[in-house]
Design a protein around this motif. Structure first.
Motif, mmCIF file in Angstrom:
data_model
loop_
_atom_site.group_PDB
_atom_site.id
_atom_site.type_symbol
_atom_site.label_atom_id
_atom_site.label_comp_id
_atom_site.label_asym_id
_atom_site.label_seq_id
_atom_site.Cartn_x
_atom_site.Cartn_y
_atom_site.Cartn_z
ATOM 1 N N GLU A 249 -10.462 -9.660 4.550
ATOM 2 C CA GLU A 249 -9.067 -10.015 4.299
ATOM 3 C C GLU A 249 -8.767 -9.749 2.832
ATOM 4 O O GLU A 249 -9.528 -10.146 1.951
ATOM 5 C CB GLU A 249 -8.800 -11.488 4.606
ATOM 6 C CG GLU A 249 -7.360 -11.882 4.317
ATOM 7 C CD GLU A 249 -7.088 -13.364 4.476
ATOM 8 O OE1 GLU A 249 -5.904 -13.734 4.435
ATOM 9 O OE2 GLU A 249 -8.045 -14.147 4.628
ATOM 10 N N PHE A 250 -7.653 -9.083 2.579
ATOM 11 C CA PHE A 250 -7.224 -8.785 1.219
ATOM 12 C C PHE A 250 -5.810 -9.303 1.009
ATOM 13 O O PHE A 250 -4.958 -9.196 1.896
ATOM 14 C CB PHE A 250 -7.238 -7.275 0.950
ATOM 15 C CG PHE A 250 -8.605 -6.672 0.998
ATOM 16 C CD1 PHE A 250 -9.528 -6.898 -0.014
ATOM 17 C CD2 PHE A 250 -8.985 -5.876 2.060
ATOM 18 C CE1 PHE A 250 -10.795 -6.339 0.027
ATOM 19 C CE2 PHE A 250 -10.253 -5.306 2.108
ATOM 20 C CZ PHE A 250 -11.159 -5.546 1.096
ATOM 21 N N GLU A 251 -5.556 -9.864 -0.176
ATOM 22 C CA GLU A 251 -4.208 -10.264 -0.554
ATOM 23 C C GLU A 251 -3.439 -9.025 -0.976
ATOM 24 O O GLU A 251 -3.934 -8.206 -1.735
ATOM 25 C CB GLU A 251 -4.244 -11.234 -1.738
ATOM 26 C CG GLU A 251 -4.442 -12.653 -1.354
ATOM 27 C CD GLU A 251 -4.276 -13.579 -2.543
ATOM 28 O OE1 GLU A 251 -3.243 -13.524 -3.226
ATOM 29 O OE2 GLU A 251 -5.211 -14.340 -2.777
ATOM 30 N N MET A 252 -2.211 -8.909 -0.508
ATOM 31 C CA MET A 252 -1.361 -7.765 -0.840
ATOM 32 C C MET A 252 -0.152 -8.176 -1.675
ATOM 33 O O MET A 252 0.479 -7.326 -2.300
ATOM 34 C CB MET A 252 -0.888 -7.074 0.440
ATOM 35 C CG MET A 252 -2.015 -6.550 1.316
ATOM 36 S SD MET A 252 -2.970 -5.248 0.552
ATOM 37 C CE MET A 252 -1.789 -3.922 0.644
ATOM 38 N N MET B 54 -4.680 -6.795 12.179
ATOM 39 C CA MET B 54 -3.545 -7.683 11.935
ATOM 40 C C MET B 54 -3.011 -8.272 13.240
ATOM 41 O O MET B 54 -2.946 -7.591 14.259
ATOM 42 C CB MET B 54 -2.433 -6.925 11.209
ATOM 43 C CG MET B 54 -2.825 -6.474 9.813
ATOM 44 S SD MET B 54 -3.180 -7.845 8.689
ATOM 45 C CE MET B 54 -1.547 -8.534 8.482
ATOM 46 N N ARG B 55 -2.647 -9.557 13.159
ATOM 47 C CA ARG B 55 -2.054 -10.275 14.272
ATOM 48 C C ARG B 55 -0.943 -11.165 13.736
ATOM 49 O O ARG B 55 -1.030 -11.647 12.618
ATOM 50 C CB ARG B 55 -3.096 -11.160 14.959
ATOM 51 C CG ARG B 55 -4.056 -10.367 15.810
ATOM 52 C CD ARG B 55 -5.354 -11.075 16.043
ATOM 53 N NE ARG B 55 -6.255 -10.401 16.927
ATOM 54 C CZ ARG B 55 -6.694 -9.160 16.815
ATOM 55 N NH1 ARG B 55 -6.262 -8.399 15.855
ATOM 56 N NH2 ARG B 55 -7.546 -8.635 17.671
ATOM 57 N N GLY C 33 -2.972 -11.095 20.878
ATOM 58 C CA GLY C 33 -2.997 -9.636 20.788
ATOM 59 C C GLY C 33 -2.664 -9.162 19.392
ATOM 60 O O GLY C 33 -1.878 -9.781 18.671
ATOM 61 N N GLY C 34 -3.276 -8.070 18.996
ATOM 62 C CA GLY C 34 -3.033 -7.519 17.673
ATOM 63 C C GLY C 34 -1.718 -6.771 17.587
ATOM 64 O O GLY C 34 -1.069 -6.481 18.593
ATOM 65 N N ILE C 35 -1.319 -6.464 16.377
ATOM 66 C CA ILE C 35 -0.098 -5.702 16.129
ATOM 67 C C ILE C 35 -0.377 -4.244 16.477
ATOM 68 O O ILE C 35 -1.263 -3.617 15.889
ATOM 69 C CB ILE C 35 0.349 -5.859 14.669
ATOM 70 C CG1 ILE C 35 0.730 -7.315 14.410
ATOM 71 C CG2 ILE C 35 1.496 -4.908 14.343
ATOM 72 C CD1 ILE C 35 1.036 -7.633 12.977
ATOM 73 N N PHE D 78 -5.835 -7.639 7.050
ATOM 74 C CA PHE D 78 -7.151 -7.807 7.657
ATOM 75 C C PHE D 78 -7.654 -6.443 8.109
ATOM 76 O O PHE D 78 -6.927 -5.698 8.774
ATOM 77 C CB PHE D 78 -7.083 -8.747 8.871
ATOM 78 C CG PHE D 78 -6.975 -10.193 8.499
ATOM 79 C CD1 PHE D 78 -8.112 -10.960 8.284
ATOM 80 C CD2 PHE D 78 -5.728 -10.779 8.363
ATOM 81 C CE1 PHE D 78 -8.005 -12.295 7.951
ATOM 82 C CE2 PHE D 78 -5.612 -12.122 8.027
ATOM 83 C CZ PHE D 78 -6.749 -12.874 7.822
ATOM 84 N N LEU D 79 -8.895 -6.132 7.756
ATOM 85 C CA LEU D 79 -9.516 -4.863 8.118
ATOM 86 C C LEU D 79 -10.858 -5.111 8.786
ATOM 87 O O LEU D 79 -11.554 -6.083 8.469
ATOM 88 C CB LEU D 79 -9.751 -3.999 6.879
ATOM 89 C CG LEU D 79 -8.544 -3.629 6.031
ATOM 90 C CD1 LEU D 79 -8.986 -2.876 4.786
ATOM 91 C CD2 LEU D 79 -7.570 -2.799 6.838
#
Length: 162
Positions: A89-92, A134-135, A141-143, A71-72
């Motif tokens: 959101e992008f699939e990695m 990203m969470r 809270g986020g990472i 997620f960006l």
């Protein structure tokens, strides 16, 4: 024989120089860790206002990346100060865990569509910011330290003429 080789080499060189690539820039992340407070900044200028362009976000990740998606949050600011913010959101990775993208070894590179057929109407400097969002599942809270993303890039290409 040497003349044929030279002609083939010249044709390859000419074809390679006709790329639609207008801008390509990367930011390396410290030891493959993208902290939540790190907003990556890119700038570009001198774009004509008639040509349509495609914008890509390039992501390089290694095997220490723990997620199948990314997620960006992006913000693009025009020379007039207008700001467009997007959450993406992008699939990695595939469902079986194998990485998407190109590359051999532990680093994979993904060329992710951000926007297509964009026209930059104003002359001047455009500013572009990217941060991760990203969470962990169930966490508010986020990472704070996202591991495994080694580089983030911005790429702008002229669109192919129909």
């Amino acid at each position: 024989m040497a003349k044929k080789f030279f002609i083939i080499l010249l044709v390859v060189f000419v074809c390679a120089c006709t790329s639609n690539l207008e801008h390509s820039e990367y930011r390396s992340l410290n030891n493959g860790i993208w902290t939540m407070k790190d907003t990556l900044r890119f700038s570009f200028a001198n774009v004509d206002s008639l040509t349509r362009r495609n914008i890509f976000i390039n992501v390089r990740n290694d095997n220490s990346y723990e997620f199948s998606n990314l997620f960006l949050i992006t913000a693009m600011e025009s020379p007039k100060g207008e700001i467009v913010i997007d959450t993406l959101e992008f699939e990695m990775a595939l469902p079986d865990g194998s990485w998407l993208g190109k590359g051999t070894g532990s680093i994979k590179e993904n060329k992710l569509w951000f926007r297509e057929n964009v026209v930059f109407p104003d002359s001047g400097v455009y500013n572009f910011k990217i941060s991760h969002a990203m969470r962990k599942n169930g966490s508010v809270g986020g990472i704070q330290e996202l591991k495994g993303i080694t580089d983030i890039g911005l790429q702008i290409e002229k669109t192919q003429s129909p």
